[in-house]
Design a protein around this motif. Sequence first.
Motif, mmCIF file in Angstrom:
data_model
loop_
_atom_site.group_PDB
_atom_site.id
_atom_site.type_symbol
_atom_site.label_atom_id
_atom_site.label_comp_id
_atom_site.label_asym_id
_atom_site.label_seq_id
_atom_site.Cartn_x
_atom_site.Cartn_y
_atom_site.Cartn_z
ATOM 1 N N ALA A 165 42.113 -11.638 -30.389
ATOM 2 C CA ALA A 165 40.735 -12.166 -30.376
ATOM 3 C C ALA A 165 40.561 -13.244 -29.315
ATOM 4 N N GLY A 195 39.897 -16.423 -27.206
ATOM 5 C CA GLY A 195 40.059 -17.857 -27.437
ATOM 6 C C GLY A 195 41.283 -18.212 -28.255
ATOM 7 N N ASN A 208 37.366 -25.384 -35.259
ATOM 8 C CA ASN A 208 37.621 -25.777 -33.873
ATOM 9 C C ASN A 208 36.317 -26.086 -33.164
ATOM 10 N N ASN A 257 35.984 -11.794 -21.982
ATOM 11 C CA ASN A 257 34.924 -12.401 -22.789
ATOM 12 C C ASN A 257 34.103 -13.297 -21.869
ATOM 13 N N LYS A 303 29.297 -9.646 -28.956
ATOM 14 C CA LYS A 303 29.936 -10.281 -30.120
ATOM 15 C C LYS A 303 28.900 -11.041 -30.946
ATOM 16 N N ASN A 336 31.936 -13.910 -34.853
ATOM 17 C CA ASN A 336 32.418 -15.144 -34.258
ATOM 18 C C ASN A 336 32.626 -16.163 -35.385
ATOM 19 N N THR A 337 32.967 -17.378 -35.057
ATOM 20 C CA THR A 337 33.258 -18.377 -36.099
ATOM 21 C C THR A 337 31.983 -18.823 -36.826
ATOM 22 N N SER A 370 37.316 -20.475 -38.735
ATOM 23 C CA SER A 370 37.958 -19.165 -38.587
ATOM 24 C C SER A 370 39.048 -19.058 -39.643
ATOM 25 N N GLY A 371 39.728 -17.901 -39.696
ATOM 26 C CA GLY A 371 40.822 -17.733 -40.657
ATOM 27 C C GLY A 371 40.349 -17.086 -41.955
ATOM 28 N N ILE A 414 36.226 -8.644 -37.026
ATOM 29 C CA ILE A 414 37.009 -9.868 -36.750
ATOM 30 C C ILE A 414 36.712 -10.885 -37.841
ATOM 31 N N GLY A 415 37.743 -11.592 -38.267
ATOM 32 C CA GLY A 415 37.520 -12.707 -39.189
ATOM 33 C C GLY A 415 38.567 -12.768 -40.274
ATOM 34 N N GLY A 416 39.561 -13.634 -40.096
ATOM 35 C CA GLY A 416 40.530 -13.896 -41.148
ATOM 36 C C GLY A 416 41.570 -12.816 -41.354
ATOM 37 N N VAL A 469 42.264 -9.924 -33.907
ATOM 38 C CA VAL A 469 43.076 -10.804 -34.747
ATOM 39 C C VAL A 469 43.219 -12.132 -34.017
ATOM 40 N N THR A 529 43.165 -16.354 -35.527
ATOM 41 C CA THR A 529 43.802 -17.583 -36.007
ATOM 42 C C THR A 529 45.230 -17.389 -36.515
HETATM 43 C C1 LIG Z 1 40.475 -21.981 -30.976
HETATM 44 C C2 LIG Z 1 39.485 -20.837 -30.939
HETATM 45 C C3 LIG Z 1 38.836 -20.541 -29.741
HETATM 46 C C4 LIG Z 1 37.915 -19.489 -29.679
HETATM 47 N N1 LIG Z 1 37.298 -19.176 -28.479
HETATM 48 C C5 LIG Z 1 36.444 -18.114 -28.404
HETATM 49 C C6 LIG Z 1 35.874 -17.726 -27.145
HETATM 50 O O1 LIG Z 1 36.172 -18.307 -26.080
HETATM 51 N N2 LIG Z 1 34.983 -16.685 -27.135
HETATM 52 C C7 LIG Z 1 34.673 -15.994 -28.290
HETATM 53 O O2 LIG Z 1 33.878 -15.047 -28.235
HETATM 54 N N3 LIG Z 1 35.251 -16.307 -29.479
HETATM 55 C C8 LIG Z 1 36.113 -17.343 -29.564
HETATM 56 N N4 LIG Z 1 36.703 -17.667 -30.775
HETATM 57 C C9 LIG Z 1 36.392 -16.854 -31.978
HETATM 58 C C10 LIG Z 1 37.475 -15.824 -32.267
HETATM 59 O O3 LIG Z 1 37.577 -14.880 -31.211
HETATM 60 C C11 LIG Z 1 37.182 -15.063 -33.592
HETATM 61 O O4 LIG Z 1 35.915 -14.458 -33.511
HETATM 62 C C12 LIG Z 1 37.212 -15.994 -34.794
HETATM 63 O O5 LIG Z 1 38.218 -16.969 -34.679
HETATM 64 C C13 LIG Z 1 37.406 -15.228 -36.120
HETATM 65 O O6 LIG Z 1 38.638 -14.537 -36.132
HETATM 66 P P1 LIG Z 1 39.987 -15.139 -36.832
HETATM 67 O O7 LIG Z 1 39.566 -15.599 -38.207
HETATM 68 O O8 LIG Z 1 40.961 -14.004 -36.845
HETATM 69 O O9 LIG Z 1 40.426 -16.274 -35.982
HETATM 70 C C14 LIG Z 1 37.627 -18.721 -30.855
HETATM 71 C C15 LIG Z 1 38.303 -19.033 -32.054
HETATM 72 C C16 LIG Z 1 39.228 -20.060 -32.109
HETATM 73 C C17 LIG Z 1 39.941 -20.345 -33.411
#
Ligand SMILES: Cc1cc2nc3c(=O)[nH]c(=O)nc-3n(C[C@H](O)[C@H](O)[C@H](O)COP(=O)(O)O)c2cc1C
Length: 324
Positions: free
Chosen positions: A34, A36, A83, A113, A179, A206-207, A230-231, A256-258, A278, A280
Amino acid sequence: MAGQADLTPAGSVGEEPLAVRLGGLCLPNPIIAASGTFGFGPEYAPFVRLSRLGAVAVKGVSLDPWPGNPPPRVWETPAGLLNSIGLQNPGVEVFCRDDLPFLRQAGTRVVVNIIGKTVEEYARVAERLEREAGIDALEVNISCPNVKEGGIAFGQDPEHAALVTRAVRAVTDRPLIVKLSPNVSDPVAIAQAVAEAGADILSAINTVVGMAIDLERLRPALGAVTGGLSGPAIKPIALRIVYEVSQAVGIPVIGIGGIETAEDVLEFLVAGASAVMVGTVTFRHPRRMEEIIEALPALLRRHGFRSVNEAVGAAWPGRSGGGR
Ligand SMILES: Cc1cc2nc3c(=O)[nH]c(=O)nc-3n(C[C@H](O)[C@H](O)[C@H](O)COP(=O)(O)O)c2cc1C
């Protein structure tokens, strides 16, 4: 259901049970790093074979360098991570010069992205990337604030979300992922607007906007006050949005998400996702994506599915609920 995606025949790729085809984007498996959470790739290369992943989505790339937000930028919560990095990145020119060459030779699929403060900025980033080989898809992060509209995020309004999508679509024939933000009352309306504006694929979510308090300082914990959660805490929100959106639009959805396990992946697939990202969990378990890829074939078989594509949408109303 109107506009329901019929992904099984179109999505099948030969006899490979894990291979997926999302519009024009073909991946050896549905597990994508994922945006970031995986830097530009080299950060994780000592731990993960990048070529094993379905794809790598790099962190957001803007037209000019973005400095990001003041610290603290991350804060752990009981079931997730907050974050407020603020999309710090060196800008598209430096990305193309310093980061893309590594990814090109890493043997993985590359999703870039893209971010912007105006519709024009998004389009100019996409236009610049057209000159570069080795990019398999663009993912448009529409959660950025629109500076010309008082800072409301593009992704919070169907019209603005469509404007960004149309502007990027106009300059590229590459597979275009948009997204979605969960911070809206009607994600389906946004999804339909961007699908109509030319998105090939959606990614969700997204978050989720949140905040934390640092009791020692009696202040908001994050320098930017609010941040993105996130997570595992956001998985039920993500599943709900994927389930609703995937039934409402005729294009593939990346969930996406957790996600932390192969079981989580299967939940997203049966909810209607055609692949997943995937994030966090990689911070704590850098090898987890490879472990999921290894575990997925047996898990699919255990639930009666011969392929990833057979599982997609199995939990939708009117579907048999599995390959059994
Ligand atoms: C530290 C961090 C930086 C992120 N940066 C971006 C980013 O630059 N662009 C984006 O579209 N999503 C970004 N995200 C969102 C993630 O791609 C993802 O959608 C979100 O964390 C949910 O997935 P997860 O629960 O598996 O982390 C970021 C998430 C985190 C935690």
